[in-house]
Motif scaffolding. Structure first.
Motif, PDB file in Angstrom:
ATOM      1  N   ASN A 189       0.971  -1.212   0.087  1.00 46.62           N
ATOM      2  CA  ASN A 189      -0.094   0.179   0.194  1.00 46.62           C
ATOM      3  C   ASN A 189       0.892   1.338   0.216  1.00 46.62           C
ATOM      4  O   ASN A 189       1.691   1.448   0.776  1.00 46.62           O
ATOM      5  CB  ASN A 189      -0.854   0.030   1.183  1.00 46.62           C
ATOM      6  N   ILE A 190       0.625   2.325  -1.075  1.00 51.09           N
ATOM      7  CA  ILE A 190       1.132   3.647  -0.900  1.00 51.09           C
ATOM      8  C   ILE A 190       0.415   4.693  -1.000  1.00 51.09           C
ATOM      9  O   ILE A 190      -0.854   4.340  -1.558  1.00 51.09           O
ATOM     10  CB  ILE A 190       2.295   3.194  -2.106  1.00 51.09           C
ATOM     11  N   GLY A 196       4.038  14.719  -6.538  1.00 55.72           N
ATOM     12  CA  GLY A 196       5.096  13.398  -6.688  1.00 55.72           C
ATOM     13  C   GLY A 196       5.540  12.939  -5.298  1.00 55.72           C
ATOM     14  O   GLY A 196       6.249  11.700  -5.151  1.00 55.72           O
ATOM     15  N   GLN A 197       5.462  13.627  -4.309  1.00 55.11           N
ATOM     16  CA  GLN A 197       5.534  12.961  -2.822  1.00 55.11           C
ATOM     17  C   GLN A 197       4.877  11.658  -2.809  1.00 55.11           C
ATOM     18  O   GLN A 197       3.713  11.531  -3.276  1.00 55.11           O
ATOM     19  CB  GLN A 197       5.191  13.795  -1.854  1.00 55.11           C
ATOM     20  N   ALA A 198       5.560  10.539  -2.141  1.00 58.93           N
ATOM     21  CA  ALA A 198       4.935   9.252  -2.325  1.00 58.93           C
ATOM     22  C   ALA A 198       5.464   8.482  -0.724  1.00 58.93           C
ATOM     23  O   ALA A 198       6.690   8.658  -0.277  1.00 58.93           O
ATOM     24  CB  ALA A 198       5.373   8.108  -3.164  1.00 58.93           C
ATOM     25  N   VAL A 199       4.666   7.747  -0.065  1.00 62.77           N
ATOM     26  CA  VAL A 199       4.967   6.999   1.143  1.00 62.77           C
ATOM     27  C   VAL A 199       4.385   5.678   0.891  1.00 62.77           C
ATOM     28  O   VAL A 199       3.654   5.575   0.080  1.00 62.77           O
ATOM     29  CB  VAL A 199       4.211   7.753   2.347  1.00 62.77           C
ATOM     30  N   ALA A 200       5.253   4.710   1.578  1.00 66.29           N
ATOM     31  CA  ALA A 200       5.034   3.393   1.375  1.00 66.29           C
ATOM     32  C   ALA A 200       4.805   2.777   2.623  1.00 66.29           C
ATOM     33  O   ALA A 200       5.624   2.951   3.688  1.00 66.29           O
ATOM     34  CB  ALA A 200       6.050   2.849   0.688  1.00 66.29           C
ATOM     35  N   TYR A 201       3.626   2.116   2.914  1.00 67.46           N
ATOM     36  CA  TYR A 201       3.233   1.383   4.236  1.00 67.46           C
ATOM     37  C   TYR A 201       4.090   0.072   4.024  1.00 67.46           C
ATOM     38  O   TYR A 201       4.536  -0.457   3.082  1.00 67.46           O
ATOM     39  CB  TYR A 201       1.777   1.193   4.277  1.00 67.46           C
ATOM     40  N   PRO A 202       4.352  -0.488   5.497  1.00 67.76           N
ATOM     41  CA  PRO A 202       4.948  -2.036   5.519  1.00 67.76           C
ATOM     42  C   PRO A 202       4.099  -3.059   4.494  1.00 67.76           C
ATOM     43  O   PRO A 202       3.083  -2.941   4.487  1.00 67.76           O
ATOM     44  CB  PRO A 202       5.054  -2.416   7.028  1.00 67.76           C
ATOM     45  N   VAL A 203       4.836  -3.919   4.081  1.00 66.87           N
ATOM     46  CA  VAL A 203       4.065  -4.755   3.111  1.00 66.87           C
ATOM     47  C   VAL A 203       3.333  -5.783   3.895  1.00 66.87           C
ATOM     48  O   VAL A 203       3.924  -6.149   5.149  1.00 66.87           O
ATOM     49  CB  VAL A 203       5.050  -5.504   2.318  1.00 66.87           C
ATOM     50  N   GLY A 229      11.268  -4.767   0.120  1.00 69.16           N
ATOM     51  CA  GLY A 229      11.460  -3.603  -0.451  1.00 69.16           C
ATOM     52  C   GLY A 229      11.279  -3.747  -2.016  1.00 69.16           C
ATOM     53  O   GLY A 229      10.850  -2.608  -2.571  1.00 69.16           O
ATOM     54  N   GLN A 230      11.311  -4.825  -2.792  1.00 64.60           N
ATOM     55  CA  GLN A 230      11.140  -4.771  -3.971  1.00 64.60           C
ATOM     56  C   GLN A 230       9.524  -4.812  -4.288  1.00 64.60           C
ATOM     57  O   GLN A 230       9.225  -3.912  -5.167  1.00 64.60           O
ATOM     58  CB  GLN A 230      11.320  -6.348  -4.452  1.00 64.60           C
ATOM     59  N   ALA A 231       8.753  -5.248  -3.116  1.00 65.34           N
ATOM     60  CA  ALA A 231       7.204  -4.893  -3.311  1.00 65.34           C
ATOM     61  C   ALA A 231       7.007  -3.581  -3.271  1.00 65.34           C
ATOM     62  O   ALA A 231       6.318  -2.847  -4.008  1.00 65.34           O
ATOM     63  CB  ALA A 231       6.459  -5.804  -2.381  1.00 65.34           C
ATOM     64  N   GLN A 232       7.510  -2.872  -2.516  1.00 70.51           N
ATOM     65  CA  GLN A 232       7.210  -1.404  -1.930  1.00 70.51           C
ATOM     66  C   GLN A 232       7.868  -0.613  -3.285  1.00 70.51           C
ATOM     67  O   GLN A 232       7.200   0.386  -3.610  1.00 70.51           O
ATOM     68  CB  GLN A 232       8.068  -0.974  -0.697  1.00 70.51           C
ATOM     69  N   GLU A 233       9.156  -0.824  -3.878  1.00 71.52           N
ATOM     70  CA  GLU A 233       9.561  -0.255  -4.825  1.00 71.52           C
ATOM     71  C   GLU A 233       8.638  -0.308  -6.250  1.00 71.52           C
ATOM     72  O   GLU A 233       8.323   0.591  -7.007  1.00 71.52           O
ATOM     73  CB  GLU A 233      10.960  -0.607  -5.193  1.00 71.52           C
ATOM     74  N   LEU A 234       8.118  -1.643  -6.372  1.00 69.17           N
ATOM     75  CA  LEU A 234       7.063  -2.020  -7.550  1.00 69.17           C
ATOM     76  C   LEU A 234       5.788  -1.117  -7.215  1.00 69.17           C
ATOM     77  O   LEU A 234       5.420  -0.468  -8.350  1.00 69.17           O
ATOM     78  CB  LEU A 234       6.672  -3.398  -7.326  1.00 69.17           C
ATOM     79  N   HIS A 247      -4.406   6.838  -2.701  1.00 69.93           N
ATOM     80  CA  HIS A 247      -3.946   5.726  -2.218  1.00 69.93           C
ATOM     81  C   HIS A 247      -3.966   4.512  -3.576  1.00 69.93           C
ATOM     82  O   HIS A 247      -5.233   4.478  -4.303  1.00 69.93           O
ATOM     83  CB  HIS A 247      -5.001   4.924  -1.044  1.00 69.93           C
ATOM     84  N   LEU A 248      -3.025   3.684  -3.449  1.00 69.74           N
ATOM     85  CA  LEU A 248      -2.879   2.622  -4.267  1.00 69.74           C
ATOM     86  C   LEU A 248      -2.561   1.249  -3.536  1.00 69.74           C
ATOM     87  O   LEU A 248      -1.578   1.201  -2.718  1.00 69.74           O
ATOM     88  CB  LEU A 248      -1.812   3.060  -5.271  1.00 69.74           C
TER      89      LEU A 248
END
Length: 379
Positions: A189-190, A196-203, A229-234, A247-248
């Motif tokens: 979840n990001i 263009g600011q973005a944040v990533a939650y724990p997978v 990390g790969q999942a968040q970057e993806l 939210h995505l």
């Protein structure tokens, strides 16, 4: 001081909880709901009852809104295009949202940007589905209608050519996918803002029962840091490439050979992110509000080592309120979130969140509370 008005199309529980997240900020909400009984319509002060499939209704609703966002992906794309031509600010916009509306478009775009996916293609009829099965090593395969599906609806596990008939009765295109040999389902979840600011939650790990999300564990247990990390970057890359604002949720398969593959996309707050209400510094709902208004995003980090969300499904026990006494006395840290829905068997009517230092304890507490509220646990 004038605060902005967020117009939300869809009156379900996602709209209800997004509205709740905007209250401390003084954000005004306007809701387009199917009925006055819908989950969000019960709590939002300005409610318009109307059909989101009608362009004139949407145009009337948009007047007075600073931005339009959604709690579902079903608004016709041509209506979104007309609103954007009128100058209405829509987040996520039509060009992004189409990838959550049409699984065929989504798969084509993911192929284009090199995002890992199951083997797939659009199939014309049952015979073509059987030909696809031959291409990927035989049955079983998965067939999906490209639009309109959710919570396991519009998805078929197909074992034989005869099983392939029903998906084509819906009158929409059908997507065939290989049956992936996976260990578990994950979700990344990001949230991304217009600048263009973005944040990533724990997978997280998402556990399904009969095609419906039952339990979410944050973070996913025993997930290799590199793969996480790969999942968040993806997810961040998909959001950027598709131009997502808000939210995505990227639903993923973790395969038996150590890969991650994209299963589905959702461009709105998502069931796999409900844990963030109580388990993260800033919830998915609060960050979605911030993103659509282009405010700085909040900290997505978890508050506790483990958080578990369990959905509360309707059963044969309609009086859930009487169960509060037991649940709250047994676990004073328990967080209960109910949606104001009539109790029907199998229907999502709420969820519970638990958190703490010991995963087994946190899991047991969440499962007990959800089961007791449903009536499947009585002691």
């Amino acid at each position: 001081m004038t605060f902005p008005v967020v117009g939300m199309v869809g009156g379900g529980q996602l709209a209800r909880m997004t509205h709740e997240a905007g209250i401390p900020l003084g954000i005004k909400f306007k809701l387009l709901s199917d009925t006055p009984q819908d989950s969000a319509a019960q709590v939002v002060s300005e409610v318009v009852i109307g059909d989101y499939r009608d362009l004139d209704t949407l145009r009337d609703f948009a007047r007075g809104c600073d931005v339009i966002t959604f709690d579902h992906e079903h608004v016709p794309a041509e209506h979104l295009a007309a609103l954007e031509a009128d100058g209405v600010v829509i987040r996520p916009g039509r060009e992004a949202l189409v990838h959550a509306q049409d699984k065929g478009v989504m798969r084509a775009k993911l192929d284009e940007i090199g995002a890992p996916s199951p083997r797939h293609r659009i199939v014309a009829d049952p015979a073509d589905a059987a030909a696809f099965a031959d291409e990927v090593g035989g049955f079983p395969i998965i067939l999906k209608t490209v639009s309109g599906g959710y919570d396991g609806k519009g998805v078929w596990f197909v074992r034989t050519p005869e099983d392939a008939r029903d998906p084509f009765l819906a009158g929409v295109r059908v997507l065939a996918e290989e049956k992936v040999d996976f260990v578990r389902e994950l979700a990344a979840n990001i949230v991304r803002s217009p600048h263009g600011q973005a944040v990533a939650y724990p997978v997280v790990e998402s556990r399904q029962v009969d095609g419906v999300c039952d339990t979410v564990i944050a973070p996913a247990p025993d997930l290799d840091d590199e793969l996480a990390g790969q999942a968040q970057e993806l997810a961040l890359r998909i959001a950027k490439e598709l131009g997502v604002v808000g939210h995505l949720a990227v639903e993923l398969f973790q395969t038996t050979d150590g890969r991650i593959l994209v299963n589905e996309l959702a461009m709105r707050p998502h069931n796999s992110g409900h844990w963030t209400q109580d388990g993260a510094v800033t919830s998915q709902f609060a960050n979605h509000v911030r993103a659509v208004l282009d405010l700085p995003l909040g900290d997505p980090r978890p508050r506790a080592p483990w958080t578990v969300m369990c959905n509360v499904l309707g059963g044969d026990y309609p009086d859930m309120y009487s169960a509060y006494l037991h649940c709250m006395a047994r676990d004073p840290q328990l967080k209960i979130h109910m949606y104001g829905k009539d109790v029907k068997p199998g229907r999502k009517v709420g969820h519970v969140n638990t958190y703490g230092d010991d995963l087994d304890d946190v899991l047991e507490r969440a499962r007990h509370a959800a089961g007791y509220l449903r009536g499947t646990i009585t002691e």
